[in-house]
Write a protein that holds these residues in place. Structure first.
Motif, short mmCIF file in Angstrom:
data_model
loop_
_atom_site.label_atom_id
_atom_site.label_comp_id
_atom_site.label_asym_id
_atom_site.label_seq_id
_atom_site.Cartn_x
_atom_site.Cartn_y
_atom_site.Cartn_z
N PHE A 128 -13.66 -28.55 38.56
CA PHE A 128 -14.41 -27.40 38.07
C PHE A 128 -14.15 -27.29 36.57
CE2 PHE A 128 -11.03 -24.30 37.28
CZ PHE A 128 -9.97 -24.83 38.01
N VAL A 129 -14.89 -26.41 35.90
CA VAL A 129 -14.76 -26.31 34.44
C VAL A 129 -14.00 -25.04 34.02
CG1 VAL A 129 -16.04 -26.22 32.25
CG2 VAL A 129 -16.90 -27.62 34.12
N VAL A 130 -14.38 -23.88 34.58
CA VAL A 130 -13.80 -22.62 34.13
C VAL A 130 -13.29 -21.81 35.33
CG1 VAL A 130 -14.25 -20.42 32.91
CG2 VAL A 130 -15.42 -22.50 32.17
N GLU A 131 -12.07 -21.31 35.21
CA GLU A 131 -11.57 -20.41 36.27
C GLU A 131 -11.96 -18.97 35.96
OE1 GLU A 131 -7.58 -21.07 37.59
OE2 GLU A 131 -7.56 -19.22 38.76
N VAL A 132 -12.35 -18.25 37.01
CA VAL A 132 -12.81 -16.86 36.89
C VAL A 132 -11.94 -16.00 37.80
CG1 VAL A 132 -14.80 -15.36 37.33
CG2 VAL A 132 -15.19 -17.68 36.52
N PRO A 133 -11.52 -14.80 37.36
CA PRO A 133 -10.71 -13.96 38.25
C PRO A 133 -11.44 -13.63 39.56
CG PRO A 133 -10.72 -13.08 36.00
CD PRO A 133 -11.75 -14.18 36.04
N GLN A 134 -10.66 -13.48 40.62
CA GLN A 134 -11.24 -13.27 41.96
C GLN A 134 -12.15 -12.04 42.01
OE1 GLN A 134 -10.34 -15.63 44.40
NE2 GLN A 134 -12.12 -14.79 45.45
N GLU A 135 -11.75 -10.97 41.29
CA GLU A 135 -12.49 -9.70 41.40
C GLU A 135 -13.71 -9.66 40.46
OE1 GLU A 135 -9.40 -10.15 40.54
OE2 GLU A 135 -9.15 -9.46 38.48
N THR A 136 -13.94 -10.74 39.72
CA THR A 136 -15.09 -10.78 38.79
C THR A 136 -16.31 -11.39 39.48
OG1 THR A 136 -13.68 -10.93 36.86
CG2 THR A 136 -15.92 -11.77 36.60
N TRP A 137 -17.45 -10.73 39.34
CA TRP A 137 -18.72 -11.27 39.86
C TRP A 137 -19.43 -11.98 38.72
CZ3 TRP A 137 -20.39 -11.92 44.69
CH2 TRP A 137 -21.72 -12.29 44.90
N VAL A 138 -19.72 -13.26 38.90
CA VAL A 138 -20.39 -14.04 37.86
C VAL A 138 -21.89 -13.76 37.92
CG1 VAL A 138 -20.83 -16.36 36.96
CG2 VAL A 138 -18.62 -15.84 38.04
N LEU A 139 -22.46 -13.36 36.79
CA LEU A 139 -23.92 -13.15 36.72
C LEU A 139 -24.53 -14.37 36.04
CD1 LEU A 139 -24.08 -9.41 35.62
CD2 LEU A 139 -24.80 -10.36 37.82
N PHE A 140 -25.27 -15.15 36.81
CA PHE A 140 -25.90 -16.36 36.27
C PHE A 140 -27.17 -16.00 35.51
CE2 PHE A 140 -23.22 -18.00 39.67
CZ PHE A 140 -22.56 -19.01 38.98
N PRO A 141 -27.64 -16.92 34.65
CA PRO A 141 -28.84 -16.57 33.86
C PRO A 141 -30.05 -16.26 34.73
CG PRO A 141 -28.02 -18.81 33.31
CD PRO A 141 -27.03 -18.18 34.24
N TRP A 142 -30.11 -16.87 35.93
CA TRP A 142 -31.26 -16.59 36.81
C TRP A 142 -31.10 -15.25 37.54
CZ3 TRP A 142 -28.37 -21.15 37.05
CH2 TRP A 142 -27.35 -21.19 38.00
N ASP A 143 -29.92 -14.60 37.40
CA ASP A 143 -29.70 -13.29 38.03
C ASP A 143 -30.02 -12.14 37.09
OD1 ASP A 143 -28.54 -14.36 40.37
OD2 ASP A 143 -26.54 -14.40 39.49
N THR A 144 -30.24 -12.44 35.81
CA THR A 144 -30.26 -11.37 34.80
C THR A 144 -31.51 -11.46 33.91
OG1 THR A 144 -28.99 -12.76 33.30
CG2 THR A 144 -27.74 -11.23 34.66
N ALA A 145 -31.75 -10.35 33.18
CA ALA A 145 -32.83 -10.33 32.19
C ALA A 145 -32.38 -9.46 31.02
CB ALA A 145 -34.10 -9.75 32.81
N PRO A 146 -32.81 -9.79 29.78
CA PRO A 146 -32.45 -8.93 28.64
C PRO A 146 -33.07 -7.54 28.83
CG PRO A 146 -33.41 -11.01 27.91
CD PRO A 146 -33.65 -10.92 29.39
#
Ligand SMILES: O=P(O)(O)OC[C@H]1O[C@H](OP(=O)(O)OP(=O)(O)O)[C@H](O)[C@@H]1O
Ligand SMILES: Nc1nc2[nH]cnc2c(=O)[nH]1
Ligand SMILES: [Mg+2]
Length: 160
Positions: A128-146
């Protein structure tokens, strides 16, 4: 429910996918890639281009509805990948590791790689490339809009 969010932009995702491709090249060549749909599709496309691989199979596992984890269901099996020998599995992230565990059971000889890993899922991914804390929800670019937000000076000012 996540206690905080980490937003990943298209640029950042592209950089992270290229970095993963760089790590993968010495582990190849690969006969093909199995993308874990849907989240693994875009990372798999970027990595396929970088490692010069044209055979892409998919496996569809549904686990989450919004941020709620449910029972995982395999909607499509990766038939073209056999037992996974010579194949590379790509997903966007491992969280609990449940999805990766199911995919690995179906493709025991494949290498599993993803961009982001939370601590519970880390043992289930080979790379894998980046570790993320367990309690953090990753918002991918396809999940979001400006979205427009008002200037700080106007916060709470209902007249202006
Ligand atoms: O390690 P886990 O706890 O299993 O979580 C990781 C999985 O969850 C997300 O997929 P999701 O089930 O939301 O489907 P999607 O890829 O179609 O959005 C993500 O893309 C991973 O595949
Ligand atoms: N978008 C997104 N999907 C997930 N599925 C499991 N964990 C996550 C996460 O942190 N972000
Ligand atoms: Mg997924």
């Amino acid at each position: 429910m996540a206690t905080n969010y980490a937003t990943v932009t298209w640029d950042q995702l592209h950089r992270d996918a290229r970095q993963l491709a760089e790590i993968l090249i010495p582990r190849g060549p690969f006969r093909g890639i199995v993308a874990v749909t849907r989240g693994g599709l875009i990372p798999a496309a970027i990595i396929a281009r970088e490692i010069d691989c044209r055979l892409i199979e998919t496996i569809s596992v549904v686990t989450y509805d919004e941020e709620e984890q449910g029972l995982p269901t395999v909607l499509k099996s990766p038939v073209a990948a056999g037992d996974g020998e010579g194949f590379l599995i790509i997903d966007d992230l491992v969280d609990s590791g449940v999805t990766a565990q199911i995919v690995r059971q179906l493709l025991p000889k494949a290498l599993f790689a993803c961009l982001y890993a939370k601590p519970s899922g880390k043992p289930l991914t080979d790379l894998f490339v980046v570790e993320v804390p367990q309690e953090t929800w990753v918002l991918f670019p396809w999940d979001t809009a400006p979205l427009f937000i008002p200037p700080l000076a106007r916060k709470g000012n209902t007249t202006g």
